[in-house]
Motif scaffolding. Structure first.
Motif, PDB file in Angstrom:
ATOM      1  N   PHE A   1      60.211 -87.987  82.918  1.00 37.91           N
ATOM      2  CA  PHE A   1      59.058 -87.553  83.710  1.00 37.91           C
ATOM      3  C   PHE A   1      59.160 -88.078  85.141  1.00 37.91           C
ATOM      4  CE2 PHE A   1      54.731 -87.700  85.317  1.00 37.91           C
ATOM      5  CZ  PHE A   1      54.246 -86.450  84.950  1.00 37.91           C
ATOM      6  N   CYS A   2      59.603 -89.313  85.307  1.00 39.84           N
ATOM      7  CA  CYS A   2      59.764 -89.874  86.651  1.00 39.84           C
ATOM      8  C   CYS A   2      60.778 -89.078  87.459  1.00 39.84           C
ATOM      9  CB  CYS A   2      60.177 -91.341  86.568  1.00 39.84           C
ATOM     10  SG  CYS A   2      58.847 -92.475  86.090  1.00 39.84           S
TER      11      CYS A   2
ATOM     12  N   PRO B   1      45.854 -93.687  93.586  1.00 41.81           N
ATOM     13  CA  PRO B   1      45.201 -92.654  94.399  1.00 41.81           C
ATOM     14  C   PRO B   1      44.342 -91.729  93.543  1.00 41.81           C
ATOM     15  CG  PRO B   1      47.559 -92.239  94.212  1.00 41.81           C
ATOM     16  CD  PRO B   1      47.324 -93.610  93.675  1.00 41.81           C
ATOM     17  N   SER B   2      43.091 -91.585  93.931  1.00 43.40           N
ATOM     18  CA  SER B   2      42.153 -90.796  93.144  1.00 43.40           C
ATOM     19  C   SER B   2      42.157 -89.343  93.587  1.00 43.40           C
ATOM     20  CB  SER B   2      40.738 -91.377  93.284  1.00 43.40           C
ATOM     21  OG  SER B   2      39.799 -90.562  92.612  1.00 43.40           O
ATOM     22  N   ALA B   3      42.082 -88.452  92.604  1.00 45.94           N
ATOM     23  CA  ALA B   3      41.991 -87.023  92.884  1.00 45.94           C
ATOM     24  C   ALA B   3      40.556 -86.525  92.793  1.00 45.94           C
ATOM     25  CB  ALA B   3      42.870 -86.243  91.898  1.00 45.94           C
ATOM     26  N   THR B   4      39.622 -87.438  92.538  1.00 49.34           N
ATOM     27  CA  THR B   4      38.218 -87.044  92.377  1.00 49.34           C
ATOM     28  C   THR B   4      37.575 -86.881  93.752  1.00 49.34           C
ATOM     29  OG1 THR B   4      37.629 -89.377  92.141  1.00 49.34           O
ATOM     30  CG2 THR B   4      37.965 -88.099  90.115  1.00 49.34           C
ATOM     31  N   VAL B   5      37.905 -85.776  94.416  1.00 47.18           N
ATOM     32  CA  VAL B   5      37.346 -85.433  95.719  1.00 47.18           C
ATOM     33  C   VAL B   5      36.581 -84.126  95.559  1.00 47.18           C
ATOM     34  CG1 VAL B   5      37.877 -84.937  98.137  1.00 47.18           C
ATOM     35  CG2 VAL B   5      39.286 -86.554  96.856  1.00 47.18           C
ATOM     36  N   ASP B   6      35.470 -84.000  96.287  1.00 50.93           N
ATOM     37  CA  ASP B   6      34.692 -82.771  96.240  1.00 50.93           C
ATOM     38  C   ASP B   6      35.584 -81.566  96.556  1.00 50.93           C
ATOM     39  OD1 ASP B   6      31.880 -81.443  96.314  1.00 50.93           O
ATOM     40  OD2 ASP B   6      32.851 -80.775  98.162  1.00 50.93           O
ATOM     41  N   LEU B   7      35.552 -80.553  95.704  1.00 54.20           N
ATOM     42  CA  LEU B   7      36.457 -79.416  95.848  1.00 54.20           C
ATOM     43  C   LEU B   7      36.225 -78.659  97.151  1.00 54.20           C
ATOM     44  CD1 LEU B   7      36.697 -77.915  92.241  1.00 54.20           C
ATOM     45  CD2 LEU B   7      38.424 -79.201  93.504  1.00 54.20           C
ATOM     46  N   ASP B   8      34.954 -78.515  97.549  1.00 53.79           N
ATOM     47  CA  ASP B   8      34.684 -77.821  98.812  1.00 53.79           C
ATOM     48  C   ASP B   8      35.249 -78.603  99.993  1.00 53.79           C
ATOM     49  OD1 ASP B   8      33.367 -75.716  97.569  1.00 53.79           O
ATOM     50  OD2 ASP B   8      31.423 -76.719  97.653  1.00 53.79           O
ATOM     51  N   LEU B   9      35.123 -79.929  99.936  1.00 50.37           N
ATOM     52  CA  LEU B   9      35.683 -80.759 100.988  1.00 50.37           C
ATOM     53  C   LEU B   9      37.212 -80.655 101.007  1.00 50.37           C
ATOM     54  CD1 LEU B   9      35.337 -82.932 103.191  1.00 50.37           C
ATOM     55  CD2 LEU B   9      35.402 -84.661 101.375  1.00 50.37           C
TER      56      LEU B   9
ATOM     57  N   TYR C   1      51.673 -88.519  95.157  1.00 55.00           N
ATOM     58  CA  TYR C   1      52.754 -88.491  94.163  1.00 55.00           C
ATOM     59  C   TYR C   1      53.807 -89.561  94.441  1.00 55.00           C
ATOM     60  CZ  TYR C   1      50.779 -84.186  92.368  1.00 55.00           C
ATOM     61  OH  TYR C   1      49.935 -83.261  91.801  1.00 55.00           O
ATOM     62  N   SER C   2      53.992 -89.919  95.701  1.00 51.31           N
ATOM     63  CA  SER C   2      54.916 -91.003  96.013  1.00 51.31           C
ATOM     64  C   SER C   2      54.410 -92.319  95.422  1.00 51.31           C
ATOM     65  CB  SER C   2      55.087 -91.134  97.535  1.00 51.31           C
ATOM     66  OG  SER C   2      55.672 -89.974  98.084  1.00 51.31           O
ATOM     67  N   ARG C   3      53.109 -92.570  95.545  1.00 50.58           N
ATOM     68  CA  ARG C   3      52.539 -93.806  95.000  1.00 50.58           C
ATOM     69  C   ARG C   3      52.461 -93.764  93.476  1.00 50.58           C
ATOM     70  NH1 ARG C   3      47.073 -95.474  97.502  1.00 50.58           N
ATOM     71  NH2 ARG C   3      47.513 -97.241  96.139  1.00 50.58           N
ATOM     72  N   LEU C   4      52.047 -92.613  92.944  1.00 52.27           N
ATOM     73  CA  LEU C   4      51.977 -92.492  91.485  1.00 52.27           C
ATOM     74  C   LEU C   4      53.352 -92.700  90.854  1.00 52.27           C
ATOM     75  CD1 LEU C   4      49.592 -89.409  91.324  1.00 52.27           C
ATOM     76  CD2 LEU C   4      49.061 -91.683  90.437  1.00 52.27           C
TER      77      LEU C   4
ATOM     78  N   PHE D   1      45.770 -96.213  81.430  1.00 49.47           N
ATOM     79  CA  PHE D   1      44.952 -95.059  81.070  1.00 49.47           C
ATOM     80  C   PHE D   1      44.535 -94.287  82.320  1.00 49.47           C
ATOM     81  CE2 PHE D   1      40.745 -93.180  80.522  1.00 49.47           C
ATOM     82  CZ  PHE D   1      40.909 -92.403  79.387  1.00 49.47           C
ATOM     83  N   TRP D   2      44.062 -95.012  83.327  1.00 43.72           N
ATOM     84  CA  TRP D   2      43.598 -94.347  84.539  1.00 43.72           C
ATOM     85  C   TRP D   2      44.753 -93.753  85.344  1.00 43.72           C
ATOM     86  CZ3 TRP D   2      39.360 -92.234  86.025  1.00 43.72           C
ATOM     87  CH2 TRP D   2      38.153 -92.645  85.460  1.00 43.72           C
ATOM     88  N   LEU D   3      45.894 -94.361  85.256  1.00 42.73           N
ATOM     89  CA  LEU D   3      47.066 -93.799  85.931  1.00 42.73           C
ATOM     90  C   LEU D   3      47.374 -92.409  85.383  1.00 42.73           C
ATOM     91  CD1 LEU D   3      49.571 -93.938  87.745  1.00 42.73           C
ATOM     92  CD2 LEU D   3      50.714 -95.233  85.930  1.00 42.73           C
ATOM     93  N   LEU D   4      47.389 -92.274  84.059  1.00 45.78           N
ATOM     94  CA  LEU D   4      47.665 -90.975  83.438  1.00 45.78           C
ATOM     95  C   LEU D   4      46.552 -89.972  83.718  1.00 45.78           C
ATOM     96  CD1 LEU D   4      49.061 -92.195  79.989  1.00 45.78           C
ATOM     97  CD2 LEU D   4      50.369 -91.361  81.955  1.00 45.78           C
ATOM     98  N   LYS D   5      45.315 -90.455  83.708  1.00 45.92           N
ATOM     99  CA  LYS D   5      44.179 -89.569  83.940  1.00 45.92           C
ATOM    100  C   LYS D   5      44.193 -89.018  85.367  1.00 45.92           C
ATOM    101  CE  LYS D   5      39.147 -89.408  83.275  1.00 45.92           C
ATOM    102  NZ  LYS D   5      39.185 -88.402  82.189  1.00 45.92           N
TER     103      LYS D   5
END
Length: 228
Positions: free
Chosen positions: A141-142, A90-98, A115-118, A190-194
């Motif tokens: 951490f889990c 799941p990506s968190a790169t969403v427009d902040l205003d949106l 967070y359930s999927r991560l 890498f992308w999971l952690l990012k």
């Protein structure tokens, strides 16, 4: 002048018996108990604190894990494009205003799903790493992230919001191919952690704003009738 009441010695036992009988026959009297309602405000504060703790915890974990992956993943300026394979995370790169335009319910539901999927993906990493120390840190951490999922569920419940319907999703969708080589597998990690780092950063802001909108818990008095 001595104003103290003097009781003849012979009457002492009679007075004592009278007092005991009076106490035994008293009607039930109300007892006041101070109880604190664990409301939405306290639940949000707890979730905010846990999010900030996870941010701190992830910085240590990510540094250790990226060193485990080796170069170029542990290089500070490494910033690869997101591959199509990484879209499962799941990506968190969403427009902040949106994002801010969403309702509180929608943002909380998105956080809960993400967070359930991560958490499912992170648990998959736990069985793949080769060092005891890293497995220990991943496991810790889990556990903390599981606590965050439950805490978000508590916030939604305290605000009267239903939990998102449907399963959170398995570690990998059924039939999804695994990484064809070691480099792409490391890229997935890498992308999971990012993405996890970005989610936690934004969630902390979400809960900080939300706790300012919800009044703190109040102390109420519960009256109960108790007898002797």
């Amino acid at each position: 002048i001595d104003l103290r009441c003097r009781v003849p010695a012979g009457d002492s036992w009679g007075i004592f018996a009278f007092l005991c009988a009076a106490l035994c026959n008293l009607p039930a009297v109300p007892a006041l108990n101070g109880t604190e309602e664990l409301g939405a405000g306290q639940s949000i504060q707890k979730t905010y604190d846990l999010t900030r703790y996870l941010e701190h915890q992830l910085r240590t974990l990510a540094g250790t894990y990226l060193n485990y992956l080796g170069p170029p993943f542990n290089e500070p300026d490494f910033n690869p494009p997101r591959l199509a394979r990484a879209e499962r995370v799941p990506s968190a790169t969403v427009d902040l205003d949106l994002w801010r335009g969403l309702t509180d319910n929608a943002r909380l539901a998105a956080n809960y799903r993400a967070y359930s999927r991560l958490l499912c993906y992170l648990r998959g990493l736990d069985g793949q790493v080769g060092t005891v120390e890293l497995r220990h840190r991943l496991g810790h951490f889990c556990s903390s992230l599981q606590g965050l999922v439950l805490s978000i569920a508590g916030v939604m419940s305290s605000l009267g919001y239903p939990l998102p319907a449907g399963p959170a999703g398995p570690t990998l969708p059924p039939g999804a191919p695994t990484a064809p080589n070691d480099f792409l597998k490391k890229m997935d990690d890498f992308w999971l952690l990012k993405e996890l780092q970005t989610w936690l950063w934004r969630s902390a802001k979400d809960f900080n704003r939300l706790k300012k909108k919800v009044p703190p818990a109040v102390v109420t008095l519960r009256i109960e009738a108790r007898g002797f």
